[in-house]
Motif scaffolding. Structure first.
Motif, PDB file in Angstrom:
ATOM      1  N   ASP A 158      -2.585  22.966  -5.401  1.00  0.00           N
ATOM      2  CA  ASP A 158      -3.049  22.602  -4.064  1.00  0.00           C
ATOM      3  C   ASP A 158      -3.093  21.088  -3.883  1.00  0.00           C
ATOM      4  N   LEU A 159      -1.942  20.448  -4.008  1.00  0.00           N
ATOM      5  CA  LEU A 159      -1.910  18.994  -3.939  1.00  0.00           C
ATOM      6  C   LEU A 159      -1.925  18.530  -2.480  1.00  0.00           C
ATOM      7  N   VAL A 160      -2.756  17.539  -2.228  1.00  0.00           N
ATOM      8  CA  VAL A 160      -2.725  16.871  -0.923  1.00  0.00           C
ATOM      9  C   VAL A 160      -2.271  15.444  -1.179  1.00  0.00           C
ATOM     10  N   ILE A 161      -1.125  15.091  -0.651  1.00  0.00           N
ATOM     11  CA  ILE A 161      -0.458  13.870  -1.106  1.00  0.00           C
ATOM     12  C   ILE A 161      -1.203  12.588  -0.708  1.00  0.00           C
ATOM     13  N   PRO A 162      -1.737  12.460   0.499  1.00  0.00           N
ATOM     14  CA  PRO A 162      -2.457  11.219   0.818  1.00  0.00           C
ATOM     15  C   PRO A 162      -3.624  10.958  -0.117  1.00  0.00           C
ATOM     16  N   ASP A 163      -4.158  12.012  -0.686  1.00  0.00           N
ATOM     17  CA  ASP A 163      -5.255  11.850  -1.624  1.00  0.00           C
ATOM     18  C   ASP A 163      -4.749  11.288  -2.948  1.00  0.00           C
ATOM     19  N   ILE A 164      -3.526  11.629  -3.317  1.00  0.00           N
ATOM     20  CA  ILE A 164      -2.968  11.107  -4.563  1.00  0.00           C
ATOM     21  C   ILE A 164      -2.662   9.619  -4.412  1.00  0.00           C
ATOM     22  N   ASP A 165      -2.063   9.284  -3.299  1.00  0.00           N
ATOM     23  CA  ASP A 165      -1.559   7.917  -3.158  1.00  0.00           C
ATOM     24  C   ASP A 165      -2.620   6.920  -2.696  1.00  0.00           C
ATOM     25  N   ARG A 166      -3.580   7.376  -1.955  1.00  0.00           N
ATOM     26  CA  ARG A 166      -4.665   6.569  -1.409  1.00  0.00           C
ATOM     27  C   ARG A 166      -4.243   5.369  -0.596  1.00  0.00           C
ATOM     28  N   VAL A 205      13.356  24.483 -15.785  1.00  0.00           N
ATOM     29  CA  VAL A 205      12.841  23.129 -15.659  1.00  0.00           C
ATOM     30  C   VAL A 205      12.594  22.572 -17.044  1.00  0.00           C
ATOM     31  N   LEU A 206      13.218  21.430 -17.348  1.00  0.00           N
ATOM     32  CA  LEU A 206      12.968  20.798 -18.642  1.00  0.00           C
ATOM     33  C   LEU A 206      11.789  19.845 -18.553  1.00  0.00           C
ATOM     34  N   GLY A 207      11.684  19.170 -17.450  1.00  0.00           N
ATOM     35  CA  GLY A 207      10.579  18.240 -17.301  1.00  0.00           C
ATOM     36  C   GLY A 207      10.437  17.832 -15.847  1.00  0.00           C
ATOM     37  N   VAL A 208       9.234  17.476 -15.484  1.00  0.00           N
ATOM     38  CA  VAL A 208       8.973  17.036 -14.124  1.00  0.00           C
ATOM     39  C   VAL A 208       8.319  15.681 -14.191  1.00  0.00           C
ATOM     40  N   GLU A 209       8.860  14.755 -13.426  1.00  0.00           N
ATOM     41  CA  GLU A 209       8.227  13.447 -13.389  1.00  0.00           C
ATOM     42  C   GLU A 209       7.812  13.174 -11.952  1.00  0.00           C
ATOM     43  N   PRO A 210       6.521  13.175 -11.681  1.00  0.00           N
ATOM     44  CA  PRO A 210       6.114  12.921 -10.298  1.00  0.00           C
ATOM     45  C   PRO A 210       6.231  11.436  -9.943  1.00  0.00           C
ATOM     46  N   HIS A 211       6.756  11.171  -8.784  1.00  0.00           N
ATOM     47  CA  HIS A 211       6.803   9.801  -8.274  1.00  0.00           C
ATOM     48  C   HIS A 211       5.910   9.749  -7.046  1.00  0.00           C
ATOM     49  N   CYS A 212       4.837   8.996  -7.138  1.00  0.00           N
ATOM     50  CA  CYS A 212       3.926   8.937  -5.994  1.00  0.00           C
ATOM     51  C   CYS A 212       4.129   7.609  -5.272  1.00  0.00           C
ATOM     52  N   GLY A 213       3.344   7.400  -4.282  1.00  0.00           N
ATOM     53  CA  GLY A 213       3.321   6.101  -3.627  1.00  0.00           C
ATOM     54  C   GLY A 213       4.013   6.056  -2.289  1.00  0.00           C
ATOM     55  N   TYR A 214       4.567   7.175  -1.855  1.00  0.00           N
ATOM     56  CA  TYR A 214       5.272   7.144  -0.577  1.00  0.00           C
ATOM     57  C   TYR A 214       4.299   7.011   0.585  1.00  0.00           C
ATOM     58  N   ILE A 215       3.046   7.384   0.359  1.00  0.00           N
ATOM     59  CA  ILE A 215       2.065   7.233   1.444  1.00  0.00           C
ATOM     60  C   ILE A 215       0.886   6.399   0.950  1.00  0.00           C
ATOM     61  N   HIS A 216       1.191   5.454   0.078  1.00  0.00           N
ATOM     62  CA  HIS A 216       0.147   4.550  -0.411  1.00  0.00           C
ATOM     63  C   HIS A 216      -0.197   3.561   0.697  1.00  0.00           C
ATOM     64  N   ARG A 217      -1.467   3.593   1.121  1.00  0.00           N
ATOM     65  CA  ARG A 217      -1.841   2.752   2.244  1.00  0.00           C
ATOM     66  C   ARG A 217      -2.777   1.622   1.829  1.00  0.00           C
ATOM     67  N   GLY A 218      -3.074   1.571   0.546  1.00  0.00           N
ATOM     68  CA  GLY A 218      -3.961   0.513   0.073  1.00  0.00           C
ATOM     69  C   GLY A 218      -5.360   0.642   0.621  1.00  0.00           C
ATOM     70  N   ILE A 219      -5.864   1.863   0.654  1.00  0.00           N
ATOM     71  CA  ILE A 219      -7.190   2.073   1.227  1.00  0.00           C
ATOM     72  C   ILE A 219      -8.259   1.342   0.427  1.00  0.00           C
ATOM     73  N   GLU A 220      -8.081   1.310  -0.893  1.00  0.00           N
ATOM     74  CA  GLU A 220      -9.084   0.636  -1.722  1.00  0.00           C
ATOM     75  C   GLU A 220      -9.126  -0.860  -1.411  1.00  0.00           C
ATOM     76  N   LYS A 221      -7.970  -1.417  -1.162  1.00  0.00           N
ATOM     77  CA  LYS A 221      -7.925  -2.849  -0.813  1.00  0.00           C
ATOM     78  C   LYS A 221      -8.564  -3.080   0.551  1.00  0.00           C
TER      79      LYS A 221
END
Lengths: 374, 362, 152
Positions: free
Chosen positions: A366-374, A42-58
């Motif tokens: 131990d990543l939980v994805i909905p927590d990342i995307d919110r 692996v030379l580098g990893v670029e995480p792309h989030c947002g697939y489960i972004h629900r706009g909870i903060e909004k």
């Protein structure tokens, strides 16, 4: 980060880029790693989030504080109870309400039970990431009784929403204390099995030892908290350093290692299960009598100002920031999710290792994805 | 050589003679080949179905579960239902795949595993072709499957598949050495490459007992290396589902996937039967020197059952591996082969040669 | 250090910083121009050494945008809040602090994505959750509208 992508060979080879995710078994959800490879390295990893972004903060900007609690369940669904607690504590602290001791005890016990359940699920999934499929069933076997206890008392197995500002939605079920006690006896016998099956395994040791080092400085700078950070020596346990609920009344050890590799992140979590058992044991016999809730006004208005509440969720420090204008709705809510910060270290940890190590490292965070995307 | 009630040689010779007497030689040959082909196809399908079911039950047993228990008593028809499902599934065409190679790959894999069966002695006289270089043939043919795997990975036009195929290539090229050398150890002991002779040589004691320590070491190495060669856990890097989704067969569906799936189990069966033949005496009953009564009782169990029993024990061990251990990493896998297994193996051969030379074996 | 000592210390270093008492933490307010300098001071000053940025929040205050930095010191275990208000709401620009705390990298991208504050000197100023190519607007701004918003 940029220079990782430059291949210094005389022949400029083309990078081999693969997308791990958004549908990929190792990411445990809809996260995408854009991995550039050279061979298997692996030379580098670029995480792309947002697939489960629900706009909870909004959404929270249009909800009352009682309603906000129910959305926090959907962040890190494995530490739902702890997330609820964060909002409740924030409201209680802002209004300077002292909740009864009974509430504090029950909240703490439920928090630790959800931590146990969460770490068990992590343990199964981590084994599966490494290819040991049997761990999954052993972990789930032990997690099931906890969910049953939750179901009996709170009415829900996963997203409990049992907290409300001022206390709890309901009193504990009459069976609760006995079942929790039985469970502790049961799980104290079963936990050594985890070590027998996986920890001592030579392949696991080979796969995780000296892989994905995270130094103390990096852990602090990247904000890697929870067991992942503590494996690097970052004493970041909110329960210990900024106690809330009944954590100041119990004795427990903050699990700290200084090596910071994948194996110690693994070890930190397994050890934390023992500590959670200890905490529950100390509290379960001493739940004081009293009310389970303080009567509050139906419409909660926080005084104008900024509030922040930190709690220790299963994966690290969970924080709620509320900016209030005195309205019944919060003006701005921000959730500081532990996984979001933990994820940011993935490139640092996995660059230079093999693909299989990337899976082990992201498993150990131990990543939980909905927590990342919110 | 004592008379064996289960000897099928005379029956085979009678069939052969009748056919050649009554028909022209060409047609007799065609009919014989068809008969054997049909018998093997049937056997192949049955073993495939059985092994898939067995794996599920063993895995369920290890994982604290019940396993399939809905379709038929104890779920024994589950695999048949699955097979029908796989047959009826749509074959999804991949737009940018190399169509010809993509379709060819599953056949290569399955033919390679099919060919190896021919040389395996299932019982006395129950033997399609008794090559005088049987061991060599099995070794050669069983490693052909990797061509199919490489083709599948390459032609799918999928990056995961390609990585999986390359891993598989590296893995099989390495572990082929260990498999071969551990077989050579036994060939030295038996003094023959003909599988029937090797089995016959174990009449008075299986090689794992009579071959002293080297045979034991060779057996352990064979089990490890052949598990790796069949791409099974903990060496299932080529299809490591947590890393590469499904590795080289990611893009396959329906019956083409079923071919890969079946080939995996057949390869496992083949290596297990070779292990049983070379180390545990094949169809030879368990004989203990001097215990005439015991030996006679053992003789009454048909050789085919002995053979299948031993094979199933080896298969069970391999399943046990798979469901207990985490997966290795590619560099660890190669390190294990080149740094540990290969030198041990070479040393082991010398040891075995010395023992045979000095006549220390039983 | 407790809050009083913190205030004392910061006053002695830089008297221009506006210090207020929040409900929990001491709150420092700085101007956008002083942000990076103050942040660096908070991190490097031995008695303060705020090396752990545990929360970074962007707010839309309707007349301006603000960013709130929650800081803790691993060594001294004291916390502080640093706030900064942009001069302009429509074209909100601030200095990036991700060279000081690397975790700010992701958090600033999030703030850029949802609140629309651009951070200068950030190595990778792209949206993190929403689609870089076709998403219009910044959802956490108060005047953001979208046909799909259920709660109004």
């Amino acid at each position: 980060m940029e220079d990782l992508f430059i291949i210094s060979d005389a022949i400029q080879e083309e990078e081999y880029i693969i997308n791990m995710g958004p549908q990929h078994p190792s990411t445990h959800g809809v996260l995408r790693f854009k991995v550039s490879l050279k061979g298997e390295t692996v030379l580098g990893v670029e995480p792309h989030c947002g697939y489960i972004h629900r706009g909870i903060e909004k959404m929270c900007e249009r909800l009352t504080y009682q309603q906000v609690i129910h959305l926090t369940d959907r962040l890190d669904y494995l530490s739902a109870h702890i997330n609820n607690e964060a909002v409740c504590l924030l409201v209680e602290n802002a209004l300077q309400i002292e909740v009864p001791e009974r509430v504090k005890y029950i909240r703490t016990i439920l928090s630790e039970l959800s931590r146990l359940a969460s770490h068990q699920l992590w343990w199964c999934a981590f084994g599966m990431d490494l290819g040991a499929l049997t761990t999954y069933f052993y972990g789930l076997r032990d997690r099931e009784p906890i969910l049953d206890i939750f179901e009996e008392t709170t009415g829900a197995r996963l997203l409990q929403s049992f907290n409300c500002p001022g206390g709890l939605m309901n009193d504990i079920h009459p069976n609760f204390i006995k079942r929790v006690k039985d469970y502790i006896v049961y799980f104290r016998k079963k936990l050594p099995e985890y070590d027998e099956l996986l920890t001592g395994n030579v392949i696991l040791q080979e796969r995780t030892n000296d892989i994905g080092f995270l130094t103390l400085e990096d852990a602090i700078s990247y904000g890697v908290t929870g067991p992942s950070g503590r494996a690097s020596g970052f004493a970041c346990d909110v329960r210990k350093h900024h106690p809330y609920s009944a954590y100041d009344k119990v004795e427990f050890k903050e699990i700290l290692f200084d090596k910071g590799d994948t194996f110690h992140r693994y070890k930190a979590r397994v050890e934390e299960m023992w500590e959670s058992l200890k905490i529950i044991e100390q509290l379960i016999d001493n739940i004081p009598e009293g009310d389970f809730v303080v009567k509050m006004k139906p419409i909660i208005r926080l005084p104008e100002g900024e509030y922040y509440q930190r709690v220790e969720a299963c994966r690290g420090e969970f924080g709620v920031y509320v900016l209030s204008t005195g309205d019944k709705y919060p003006y701005r809510v921000k959730f500081r999710s532990p996984n979001f910060s933990n994820l940011s270290a993935i490139n640092l940890l996995s660059a230079g290792h093999k693909i299989a190590d990337l899976v082990a490292i992201s498993g150990s965070l131990d990543l939980v994805i909905p927590d990342i995307d919110r | 050589m004592t008379f064996n009630i289960y000897d099928l040689t005379s029956f085979n010779q009678w069939v052969d003679k009748t056919l050649y007497d009554s028909l022209p030689a060409f047609w007799a040959m065609i009919i014989e080949m068809t008969l054997i082909g049909v018998a093997f196809l049937l056997f192949y399908a049955l073993i495939g179905l059985f092994l898939v079911y067995a794996e599920r039950k063993v895995c369920a047993f290890i994982q604290n579960r019940v396993g399939p228990n809905r379709v038929g008593p104890y779920g024994i028809f589950q695999t048949i239902a699955d097979f029908i499902k796989l047959l009826m599934k749509e074959l999804i065409p991949i737009n940018k795949a190399d169509k010809f190679l993509f379709n060819l790959a599953p056949f290569i894999v399955i033919i390679a595993s099919f060919m190896a069966i021919a040389a395996i002695p299932f019982g006395l006289g129950l033997h399609a072709i008794d090559f005088n270089i049987g061991v060599f043939y099995v070794m050669a043919v069983s490693s052909l499957g990797v061509i199919g795997v490489l083709l599948a990975g390459w032609s799918s036009n999928n990056k995961y598949s390609l990585i999986g195929a390359m891993r598989s290539g590296a893995q099989i090229v390495s572990y082929e050495l260990s498999v071969g050398l551990s077989m050579v150890t036994i060939v030295i002991l038996a003094g023959s490459m003909q599988l029937s002779t090797i089995v016959e040589a174990q009449r008075d004691g299986w090689f794992i007992f009579t071959g002293h320590v080297p045979a034991l070491i060779a057996f352990l190495i064979f089990i490890i290396a052949s598990t790796a060669e069949t791409n099974r856990g903990p060496f299932d890097l080529a299809e490591a589902e947590s890393e590469l989704t499904a590795g080289y067969h990611t893009e396959y569906s329906g019956i083409k996937f079923a071919f890969f799936f079946l080939a995996e189990y057949m390869n496992m069966f083949i290596v297990a039967s070779i292990a049983a033949t070379l180390f545990w005496g094949g169809w030879m009953p368990l004989h203990i020197g001097g215990w005439a009564g015991f030996n006679t009782v053992m003789d009454y169990i048909p050789p085919f059952f002995w053979y299948m029993g031993k094979t199933m024990v080896v298969i069970f061990i391999m399943m046990w591996f798979k469901w207990t251990f985490p997966r290795l990493r590619i560099d660890q896998l190669l390190k294990l082969e080149w740094k540990y297994l290969l030198p041990i193996n070479l040393f082991n051969i010398i040891l075995m040669a010395l023992i045979v030379l000095l006549g220390w074996h039983f | 250090m407790n809050n009083e000592q913190l205030k004392e210390k910061i006053r002695s270093i830089d008297s221009n910083i506006e210090i207020t008492d929040g409900p929990q933490y001491v709150t420092l307010s700085v101007s956008p121009a002083d942000l990076h300098k103050t942040a660096l001071m908070l991190k490097t000053q031995a008695d303060l050494s705020f090396d752990y940025l545990f929360c970074l929040t962007g707010n839309d205050l309707t007349d301006a945008c603000s960013v709130v930095y929650h800081l803790e010191s691993f060594k001294h275990r004291h916390c502080i809040v640093l706030t900064v208000k942009t001069a302009n709401r429509e074209n909100a620009v601030l200095d990036s602090v991700c060279d000081i705390w690397i975790t700010a990298d992701f958090h600033e991208r999030e703030v850029y994505d949802l609140v629309g504050i651009t951070f200068t000197n950030h190595p990778d100023m792209r949206r993190i959750f929403l689609n870089e190519e076709d998403w219009v607007g910044y959802p956490l701004r108060k005047d953001y509208t979208d046909n799909n918003i259920v709660l109004r």
